[in-house]
Design a protein around this motif. Structure first.
Motif, PDB file in Angstrom:
ATOM      1  N   HIS A  22       0.817  -1.213   0.000  1.00 50.91           N
ATOM      2  CA  HIS A  22       0.000   0.000   0.000  1.00 50.91           C
ATOM      3  C   HIS A  22       0.850   1.262   0.000  1.00 50.91           C
ATOM      4  O   HIS A  22       0.661   2.156   0.820  1.00 50.91           O
ATOM      5  CB  HIS A  22      -0.990  -0.011   1.163  1.00 50.91           C
ATOM      6  CG  HIS A  22      -1.970  -1.128   1.064  1.00 50.91           C
ATOM      7  ND1 HIS A  22      -2.894  -1.231   0.050  1.00 50.91           N
ATOM      8  CD2 HIS A  22      -2.141  -2.223   1.831  1.00 50.91           C
ATOM      9  CE1 HIS A  22      -3.596  -2.332   0.217  1.00 50.91           C
ATOM     10  NE2 HIS A  22      -3.157  -2.958   1.276  1.00 50.91           N
ATOM     11  N   HIS A  80       2.528   6.103  -6.931  1.00 52.67           N
ATOM     12  CA  HIS A  80       1.523   5.419  -6.112  1.00 52.67           C
ATOM     13  C   HIS A  80       0.626   4.534  -6.959  1.00 52.67           C
ATOM     14  O   HIS A  80       0.287   4.861  -8.087  1.00 52.67           O
ATOM     15  CB  HIS A  80       0.660   6.431  -5.372  1.00 52.67           C
ATOM     16  CG  HIS A  80       1.218   6.831  -4.057  1.00 52.67           C
ATOM     17  ND1 HIS A  80       0.453   7.387  -3.072  1.00 52.67           N
ATOM     18  CD2 HIS A  80       2.462   6.762  -3.548  1.00 52.67           C
ATOM     19  CE1 HIS A  80       1.201   7.644  -2.020  1.00 52.67           C
ATOM     20  NE2 HIS A  80       2.432   7.286  -2.289  1.00 52.67           N
ATOM     21  N   LYS A  81       0.247   3.410  -6.372  1.00 53.12           N
ATOM     22  CA  LYS A  81      -0.731   2.506  -6.966  1.00 53.12           C
ATOM     23  C   LYS A  81      -1.915   2.462  -6.024  1.00 53.12           C
ATOM     24  O   LYS A  81      -1.757   2.344  -4.808  1.00 53.12           O
ATOM     25  CB  LYS A  81      -0.161   1.095  -7.128  1.00 53.12           C
ATOM     26  CG  LYS A  81       0.871   0.986  -8.209  1.00 53.12           C
ATOM     27  CD  LYS A  81       1.260  -0.469  -8.414  1.00 53.12           C
ATOM     28  CE  LYS A  81       2.281  -0.593  -9.522  1.00 53.12           C
ATOM     29  NZ  LYS A  81       2.680  -1.989  -9.718  1.00 53.12           N
ATOM     30  N   ASP A  82      -3.110   2.559  -6.586  1.00 50.53           N
ATOM     31  CA  ASP A  82      -4.314   2.481  -5.769  1.00 50.53           C
ATOM     32  C   ASP A  82      -4.745   1.032  -5.649  1.00 50.53           C
ATOM     33  O   ASP A  82      -5.138   0.401  -6.624  1.00 50.53           O
ATOM     34  CB  ASP A  82      -5.453   3.305  -6.379  1.00 50.53           C
ATOM     35  CG  ASP A  82      -5.174   4.796  -6.306  1.00 50.53           C
ATOM     36  OD1 ASP A  82      -4.496   5.211  -5.339  1.00 50.53           O
ATOM     37  OD2 ASP A  82      -5.621   5.521  -7.201  1.00 50.53           O
ATOM     38  N   GLU A  84      -6.988  -1.684  -2.984  1.00 49.05           N
ATOM     39  CA  GLU A  84      -7.945  -1.727  -1.882  1.00 49.05           C
ATOM     40  C   GLU A  84      -7.283  -2.303  -0.639  1.00 49.05           C
ATOM     41  O   GLU A  84      -6.684  -3.364  -0.667  1.00 49.05           O
ATOM     42  CB  GLU A  84      -9.136  -2.605  -2.269  1.00 49.05           C
ATOM     43  CG  GLU A  84     -10.190  -2.672  -1.196  1.00 49.05           C
ATOM     44  CD  GLU A  84     -11.343  -3.575  -1.576  1.00 49.05           C
ATOM     45  OE1 GLU A  84     -12.053  -4.007  -0.664  1.00 49.05           O
ATOM     46  OE2 GLU A  84     -11.510  -3.854  -2.768  1.00 49.05           O
TER      47      GLU A  84
END
Length: 128
Positions: A22, A80-82, A84
């Motif tokens: 994250h 950044h990677k989104d 969940e």
């Protein structure tokens, strides 16, 4: 101050096992031998993205808090990677409100059928 790293820096980092979960970077070198899932799981993801595997494993809130102690930095916002992130209620099962409830919560059908079958079996045994 938080150390800002690029994904390339994490990949090339020598001397320690770093993983990205994250958009945060964690040094899991000291934890490898203690990891309940085995060291190979961490070594496979060393220097790269481990968010999906971390979430798929269903880590407990305790494991998540322990992870925070291993944090060494964050990935640059441009990289950044989104993904969940599961919360503490990741085990909770929720019903779809549009789904029809076909099974009542207090069903007496099974016990009634068992009693009726038992009574019929007794009746058959005594009279035949």
């Amino acid at each position: 101050m938080v150390r800002i790293l690029t994904r390339e820096e994490v990949k090339k980092h020598k001397g320690a096992t770093w993983v990205i979960i994250h958009n945060s970077v964690y040094d899991v070198s000291e934890f490898i031998n203690e990891h309940p899932g085995g060291e190979e799981v961490l070594l496979e993801r060393a220097g790269g993205e481990a968010s999906e595997g971390f979430e798929d494993a269903g880590h407990t809130p305790d494991a998540r808090s322990r992870l925070q102690k291993l944090k060494v930095g964050e990935i640059s916002t441009t990289e950044h990677k989104d993904l969940e992130q599961k919360t503490e209620d990741w085990l909770a099962v929720t019903k779809d409100p549009n789904e029809l409830d076909t099974e009542p919560e207090n069903s007496y059908a099974v016990p009634i059928v068992i009693v009726v079958v038992a009574l019929l079996a007794c009746f058959y045994y005594y009279y035949f």
